[in-house]
Scaffold this motif. Structure first.
Motif, PDB file in Angstrom:
ATOM      1  N   ASN A 123     -49.795  82.088  58.862  1.00 41.72           N
ATOM      2  CA  ASN A 123     -48.804  82.489  57.909  1.00 41.72           C
ATOM      3  C   ASN A 123     -47.916  81.602  57.619  1.00 41.72           C
ATOM      4  OD1 ASN A 123     -50.254  85.174  57.878  1.00 41.72           O
ATOM      5  ND2 ASN A 123     -48.780  86.112  59.038  1.00 41.72           N
ATOM      6  N   ILE A 124     -47.469  81.585  56.307  1.00 41.90           N
ATOM      7  CA  ILE A 124     -46.229  80.511  55.914  1.00 41.90           C
ATOM      8  C   ILE A 124     -44.888  81.245  55.795  1.00 41.90           C
ATOM      9  CG2 ILE A 124     -45.681  79.119  53.943  1.00 41.90           C
ATOM     10  CD1 ILE A 124     -48.502  79.118  52.904  1.00 41.90           C
ATOM     11  N   VAL A 125     -43.930  80.806  56.611  1.00 44.80           N
ATOM     12  CA  VAL A 125     -42.749  81.406  56.976  1.00 44.80           C
ATOM     13  C   VAL A 125     -41.525  80.601  56.121  1.00 44.80           C
ATOM     14  CG1 VAL A 125     -40.865  82.295  58.311  1.00 44.80           C
ATOM     15  CG2 VAL A 125     -43.639  82.476  59.003  1.00 44.80           C
ATOM     16  N   VAL A 126     -40.981  81.290  55.297  1.00 41.61           N
ATOM     17  CA  VAL A 126     -40.145  80.415  54.261  1.00 41.61           C
ATOM     18  C   VAL A 126     -38.490  81.107  54.478  1.00 41.61           C
ATOM     19  CG1 VAL A 126     -39.536  79.534  52.002  1.00 41.61           C
ATOM     20  CG2 VAL A 126     -42.002  79.714  52.935  1.00 41.61           C
ATOM     21  N   GLY A 127     -37.692  80.278  54.690  1.00 43.19           N
ATOM     22  CA  GLY A 127     -36.245  80.867  54.656  1.00 43.19           C
ATOM     23  C   GLY A 127     -35.655  80.747  53.375  1.00 43.19           C
ATOM     24  N   THR A 128     -34.347  80.367  53.187  1.00 40.59           N
ATOM     25  CA  THR A 128     -33.573  80.351  52.076  1.00 40.59           C
ATOM     26  C   THR A 128     -33.032  79.043  51.486  1.00 40.59           C
ATOM     27  OG1 THR A 128     -31.408  80.700  53.195  1.00 40.59           O
ATOM     28  CG2 THR A 128     -32.577  82.711  52.503  1.00 40.59           C
TER      29      THR A 128
END
Length: 291
Positions: free
Chosen positions: A69-74
């Motif tokens: 899964n691709i986890v992206v912050g801000t």
């Protein structure tokens, strides 16, 4: 969003495959897809919005971000790879792909796209005489607009598809607009813990507080993830593993708070199992000295 305009942005990368097909091949005979518009030109207009099959080239596998899964912050950009495995009797020339979100590859359905930069080029690894895996990097920028590989909260979770293409060395071509992937794009999460007082007398109450927050792609800030079950775990001093004490639900602001009775020295932590839109996360541990 205007997907024809956005798809045009990948012409520098993916169009290498489509543009490799000579215009003459488009008129070889009845029933052959018209790909003449993909003939080389100063600036490619757009890639096709429909599936195309010319010759025996086949896409056999698509892997996004190594299957994770691709986890992206801000704030931080996230680089992922879209790998397309294809086969052709003459061998594979080029290939690649990009991600799009929606039920159907059409103006009325697509609401998000993650595409390679114009300067990106496929990197192909030959598996055997007929099969190769071609990869293209895609950089996700949570601070950018949707048309520039940005994200919005409604895009979190599943519903992502792969637009893939590949060419054979004999100039055969395959384009699949809606290849499936189980990979999700998720909002990064944070979890904290604080056990007090420290030290504490045996038999007295220990208050264990914390907060569960996650990236808000709309505001570019982290905000509380509300009404979520989070496990409070404890590891006795000298032990090698944690045990679950109880489950606590985050409040309307994502805060966590519960009390336990002090018994022995040890470390508390919170553990969140994750959801389809948000990955699992574990807090750091907080040691409590019981006297």
């Amino acid at each position: 969003m205007r997907i024809r305009t956005t798809v045009a942005a990948v012409s520098g990368a993916l169009a290498l495959s489509a543009l490799a097909v000579p215009a003459a091949q488009a008129v070889d005979g009845p029933g052959t897809p018209d790909v003449s518009r993909f003939a080389p030109r100063a600036a490619a207009d757009e890639l096709p919005m429909e599936d195309i099959q010319i010759g025996d080239t086949k896409i056999t596998k698509v892997v996004v971000n190594g299957g994770k899964n691709i986890v992206v912050g801000t704030t931080a950009k996230k680089k992922v790879t879209v790998a397309v495995t294809a086969t052709d009797a003459a061998g594979i020339g080029l290939g690649g792909g990009f991600l799009w979100h929606g039920k159907k590859f059409a103006e009325s359905s697509v609401d998000g796209m993650l595409v390679p930069a114009d300067s990106a080029r496929p990197t192909c690894k030959k598996l055997n005489a007929t099969t190769s895996t071609c990869s293209l990097p895609v950089t996700i920028d949570p601070k950018a607009s949707l048309d520039k590989n940005g994200l919005r909260n409604h895009l979190a979770g599943g519903g992502w598809n792969v637009y893939g293409m590949a060419t054979g060395k004999d100039e055969d071509l395959v384009i699949k607009t809606q290849l499936k992937t189980a990979v999700r794009v998720q909002r990064a999460a944070r979890l904290t813990v604080n056990a007090s007082p420290e030290p504490v007398k045996k038999g007295k109450a220990i208050t264990v507080s914390g907060a569960l927050t996650r990236a808000n792609w709309d505001t570019k800030k982290y905000a509380g993830y509300t009404q979520q079950p989070v496990k409070l775990q404890f590891k006795k001093k000298g032990a090698s593993s944690y045990t679950t004490v109880k489950t606590v639900k985050s409040d309307s602001k994502g805060n966590l708070k519960t009390t336990v009775k002090a018994s022995v020295d040890g470390t508390f932590r919170y553990v969140f199992a994750g959801t389809s839109t948000t990955p699992a996360v574990t807090s750091a541990g907080d040691f409590v000295d019981v006297r």
